[in-house]
Write a protein that holds these residues in place. Structure first.
Motif, PDB file in Angstrom:
ATOM      1  N   GLY A   1       0.800  -1.225   0.000  1.00 53.47           N
ATOM      2  CA  GLY A   1       0.000   0.000   0.000  1.00 53.47           C
ATOM      3  C   GLY A   1       0.827   1.268   0.000  1.00 53.47           C
TER       4      GLY A   1
ATOM      5  N   GLY B   1       3.639  -4.232  -4.613  1.00 52.29           N
ATOM      6  CA  GLY B   1       2.549  -3.554  -5.322  1.00 52.29           C
ATOM      7  C   GLY B   1       2.918  -2.150  -5.793  1.00 52.29           C
TER       8      GLY B   1
ATOM      9  N   CYS C   1       1.316   0.611  -5.435  1.00 54.94           N
ATOM     10  CA  CYS C   1       1.096   1.675  -4.438  1.00 54.94           C
ATOM     11  C   CYS C   1       2.304   1.818  -3.523  1.00 54.94           C
ATOM     12  CB  CYS C   1      -0.124   1.364  -3.586  1.00 54.94           C
ATOM     13  SG  CYS C   1      -1.651   1.398  -4.502  1.00 54.94           S
TER      14      CYS C   1
ATOM     15  N   PHE D   1      -3.288   6.018  -5.443  1.00 54.09           N
ATOM     16  CA  PHE D   1      -3.601   6.943  -4.342  1.00 54.09           C
ATOM     17  C   PHE D   1      -2.646   8.130  -4.312  1.00 54.09           C
ATOM     18  CE2 PHE D   1      -4.889   2.672  -2.971  1.00 54.09           C
ATOM     19  CZ  PHE D   1      -6.238   2.888  -2.753  1.00 54.09           C
TER      20      PHE D   1
ATOM     21  N   PRO E   1      -2.728  -6.210  -8.143  1.00 53.44           N
ATOM     22  CA  PRO E   1      -1.633  -6.572  -7.242  1.00 53.44           C
ATOM     23  C   PRO E   1      -0.687  -7.554  -7.939  1.00 53.44           C
ATOM     24  CG  PRO E   1      -3.539  -7.945  -6.800  1.00 53.44           C
ATOM     25  CD  PRO E   1      -3.928  -7.047  -7.939  1.00 53.44           C
TER      26      PRO E   1
END
Ligand code: SF4
Length: 177
Positions: free
Chosen positions: A93, A120, A122, A129, A153
């Motif tokens: 994340g 990932g 992110c 994001f 992912p």
């Protein structure tokens, strides 16, 4: 209601078909990763997963490593409940502002030698994001990252390949004159 019930008897499932079994590739990569861990550490590799603010998509793929199909524990890779028992932190994340301190503390609590794997898209730069008021950015904004596994992912096999590449890199660095 009766119509829906009737339709459900004849409609095919809407779920995607399972991926084709790739046991040979899985065995090869997982066994190589387990051997590399034993060569480098003299024992199994312990992994602590840290969700720094992901959508949980990456977690689902990481959890799959422990399911009956992948079952990576049989190859000597195990997930542990505390960073104090971990060799590798797998962080997913974008790092949210609320998780920044927790990630730093987790990193500090992990004994050396330790490696950080950002899992990932992110975790690399915030991914979808990026630019949000709620995030700090990618994992490298907060703690040093040794390896990034891309994907949104990434598939479990890609994670295993990443771990293997990391262990081989640290192994060859350790024997280099
Ligand atoms: S990389 Fe994709 S699956 Fe993973 S946390 Fe980000 S949006 Fe979710």
């Amino acid at each position: 209601m009766r119509k829906l019930l009737f339709q459900s008897l004849f409609r095919l499932p809407l779920t995607e078909p399972a991926p084709p079994p790739d046991d040979a590739a899985l065995r090869e990569v997982a066994i190589a990763t387990g051997h590399a861990a034993r060569r480098r550490l003299g024992r199994s590799l312990s992994i602590r997963e840290v969700d720094a603010g992901s959508c949980n998509g990456c977690e689902l793929e990481i959890h799959a490593l422990g399911n009956a199909y992948y079952d990576v524990e049989r190859f000597g890779l195990r997930f542990v409940a505390s960073p104090r028992h971990a060799d590798v932190l797998m962080v997913t994340g974008p790092v949210t502002k609320n998780m920044r301190e927790a990630l730093l503390r987790t990193y500090d609590a992990t004994p050396n030698p330790k490696w950080v794997v950002a899992v990932g898209d992110c975790a690399r730069d915030g991914g979808c994001f990026a630019g949000s008021y709620a995030i700090v950015g990618g994992v490298a904004e907060v703690i040093p990252v040794d390896l990034h596994i891309s994907g949104c992912p990434p598939a479990p096999l890609a994670m295993l390949r990443g771990l293997l590449a990391l262990l081989e890199r640290v192994d060859s660095a350790a024997v280099a004159p």
